[in-house]
Motif scaffolding. Sequence first.
Motif, short mmCIF file in Angstrom:
data_model
loop_
_atom_site.label_atom_id
_atom_site.label_comp_id
_atom_site.label_asym_id
_atom_site.label_seq_id
_atom_site.Cartn_x
_atom_site.Cartn_y
_atom_site.Cartn_z
N PHE A 315 0.82 -1.21 0.00
CA PHE A 315 0.00 0.00 0.00
C PHE A 315 0.85 1.26 0.00
O PHE A 315 1.88 1.34 0.69
N ARG A 316 0.41 2.27 -0.72
CA ARG A 316 0.90 3.63 -0.53
C ARG A 316 -0.25 4.58 -0.86
O ARG A 316 -0.93 4.42 -1.88
N LEU A 317 -0.49 5.52 0.03
CA LEU A 317 -1.49 6.56 -0.22
C LEU A 317 -0.77 7.85 -0.59
O LEU A 317 0.09 8.32 0.14
N TRP A 318 -1.14 8.39 -1.76
CA TRP A 318 -0.59 9.66 -2.18
C TRP A 318 -1.60 10.77 -1.90
O TRP A 318 -2.76 10.70 -2.33
N ALA A 319 -1.16 11.74 -1.12
CA ALA A 319 -1.99 12.90 -0.77
C ALA A 319 -1.22 14.17 -1.14
O ALA A 319 0.00 14.13 -1.35
N GLN A 349 6.67 8.90 3.65
CA GLN A 349 7.83 8.19 3.11
C GLN A 349 8.51 8.94 1.96
O GLN A 349 9.73 8.91 1.85
N PHE A 350 7.71 9.59 1.11
CA PHE A 350 8.27 10.26 -0.05
C PHE A 350 7.58 11.60 -0.28
O PHE A 350 6.40 11.76 0.05
N VAL A 351 8.34 12.52 -0.86
CA VAL A 351 7.79 13.80 -1.33
C VAL A 351 8.03 13.86 -2.83
O VAL A 351 9.15 13.66 -3.30
N ARG A 352 6.96 14.13 -3.58
CA ARG A 352 7.08 14.32 -5.03
C ARG A 352 6.72 15.75 -5.37
O ARG A 352 5.62 16.22 -5.06
N ALA A 354 6.58 19.37 -7.92
CA ALA A 354 5.96 19.74 -9.19
C ALA A 354 6.83 19.42 -10.39
O ALA A 354 6.32 19.13 -11.47
N ASP A 355 8.16 19.42 -10.21
CA ASP A 355 9.05 19.11 -11.33
C ASP A 355 9.23 17.61 -11.54
O ASP A 355 10.00 17.19 -12.41
N GLY A 356 8.54 16.78 -10.75
CA GLY A 356 8.61 15.34 -10.90
C GLY A 356 9.70 14.67 -10.08
O GLY A 356 9.78 13.44 -10.06
N SER A 357 10.52 15.46 -9.39
CA SER A 357 11.57 14.88 -8.56
C SER A 357 10.97 14.31 -7.27
O SER A 357 9.97 14.81 -6.76
N THR A 358 11.60 13.26 -6.78
CA THR A 358 11.12 12.59 -5.57
C THR A 358 12.26 12.46 -4.59
O THR A 358 13.40 12.14 -4.97
N SER A 359 11.97 12.67 -3.31
CA SER A 359 12.97 12.50 -2.26
C SER A 359 12.33 11.86 -1.05
O SER A 359 11.10 11.84 -0.91
N ALA A 360 13.16 11.31 -0.18
CA ALA A 360 12.65 10.69 1.05
C ALA A 360 12.08 11.76 1.97
O ALA A 360 12.59 12.88 2.05
N ALA A 361 11.01 11.41 2.67
CA ALA A 361 10.35 12.34 3.59
C ALA A 361 11.03 12.25 4.96
O ALA A 361 10.40 11.93 5.98
N GLU A 362 12.31 12.55 4.99
CA GLU A 362 13.10 12.36 6.22
C GLU A 362 12.64 13.31 7.32
O GLU A 362 12.48 14.50 7.10
N GLY A 363 12.44 12.73 8.50
CA GLY A 363 12.08 13.53 9.67
C GLY A 363 10.63 13.95 9.73
O GLY A 363 10.21 14.57 10.72
N ILE A 390 2.66 13.85 -1.10
CA ILE A 390 3.32 13.09 -0.03
C ILE A 390 2.87 11.63 -0.15
O ILE A 390 1.67 11.34 -0.16
N GLY A 391 3.84 10.71 -0.25
CA GLY A 391 3.54 9.29 -0.26
C GLY A 391 3.56 8.74 1.14
O GLY A 391 4.58 8.82 1.84
N LEU A 392 2.43 8.18 1.58
CA LEU A 392 2.27 7.72 2.96
C LEU A 392 2.24 6.20 3.03
O LEU A 392 1.49 5.55 2.29
N GLY A 393 3.04 5.63 3.93
CA GLY A 393 2.93 4.23 4.27
C GLY A 393 1.83 4.07 5.30
O GLY A 393 1.63 4.95 6.14
N LEU A 394 1.13 2.93 5.28
CA LEU A 394 -0.06 2.75 6.12
C LEU A 394 0.08 1.52 7.00
O LEU A 394 0.90 0.63 6.75
N SER A 395 -0.74 1.50 8.05
CA SER A 395 -0.75 0.38 8.99
C SER A 395 -2.12 -0.28 8.98
O SER A 395 -3.13 0.39 8.77
N HIS A 396 -2.16 -1.60 9.21
CA HIS A 396 -3.37 -2.40 9.35
C HIS A 396 -4.19 -2.42 8.06
O HIS A 396 -5.13 -1.63 7.88
#
Length: 424
Positions: A315-319, A349-352, A354-363, A390-396
């Motif tokens: 799963f990943r939820l993009w918001a 987990q991730f930030v995407r 407007a230019d299409g670049s993606t990086s880890a959502a550190e901290g 923002i790409g979100l990892g989910l639980s349950h």
Amino acid sequence: MDAGAMDDAALDALRAERVDFRFKGLPPDAEGLTVGELAAQRRSLFDGGFTTPVLTLSAPALDHNLAQLGAYADKHGLAFAPHGKTSMAPQLFARQLAHGAWGITAAMPSQVRAYRAHGVQRIFLANEVVDEAALRWLARELDADPGFRFICYVDSVRGVRLMDAALPRRLDVVVELGAPGGRTGVRDEATASEVAEAVAACDHLRLLGVAGYEGEIPQPSEPAVRAWLERLVALARRFDAAGLLAEADEIVISAGGSAWFDTVAEVLEPVAGLSKPVLKLLRSGAYVTHDDGRYRAVTPFRDRVPGEGSLRAAFRLWAQVVSRPEPGLAVVNAGKRDVSYDMDLPEPQFVRRADGSTSAAEGMRVTKLSDQHAFVALPGDGRVEVGDWIGLGLSHPCTVFDKWQLIPLVAEDGRVTDYIRTFF
């Protein structure tokens, strides 16, 4: 129909359904297309018109998980009836059966109806059923299809008598062993024997064995789970020795969620010496998508069975960031209506950008949810802007699936190759 097959026409009908406003996250310009037509377009998740929030399933992770637990059960001599309440997705049931599952587990009669509407031939209902209308429907379904096999729980003499009075034909049951402070199930061996003897005295019930769910043990630990499983096996032996399983073709012993399947395998695999063949039935369900919370922490593959496999969060939820109202805070457009929150909050987990670049959502971390928003605390002021995804990892997984009726299946290249329909 083969026990591992489903109704191809019913599955095909899912792809013929028209896309419309019911299915959140899907491209507005796909209105009126069939699901199959939209899937054939292989749209990019990020550039294909999808709106946020949108829940996605990783196709590679899903394939890995389906193969992994099917192979684990086979290796340890267990039949596998994954719990379908996790996804309520007939397309996933078909894939689980294709990976060797014996059948699919349900929790409620309404779920059994959804399974049967899509051709599931073997159903293990891990619950008691004393609803007269549901029992009569089950009897009609069994009469109409000689290839349909159904098993459910009993845990009281009164429940047994209610079932016997409502049923016009025979139904297969197992005695459920529970735990003090847990959910359903007999609490002691004496009561178990009373229930089994009540079944033997019935006209319309046949006792096949024993079952239960070790996850209901208060504060479960490996020794506690093992001791409970040994009681379960001993109960099967006790019923067998007493002749209470004389009408069974095989003896059923069933347990197992997604947290203790290794202990289930260790205890059930060597079981032998009963009067009939033993169906050792594992029922894990959350494995199908795994997660980034509860099951990531408790899966046996994490550290208890090294070298026997792994599971991947599918799963990943993009918001989307819709507001930066204060320093150190981003508000995204996904909340309790979109994500699970009963065990853990979502994990950025991730930030995407407007230019299409993606990086880890550190901290970054989600601190709270409202109905339609998540509050994301940022390290410092963070490099997050309104409009970022923002790409979100989910639980349950069980409380994620039920919030989405049609879920995009995303390939490694980010293109959507199919859509998974759920029925809650």
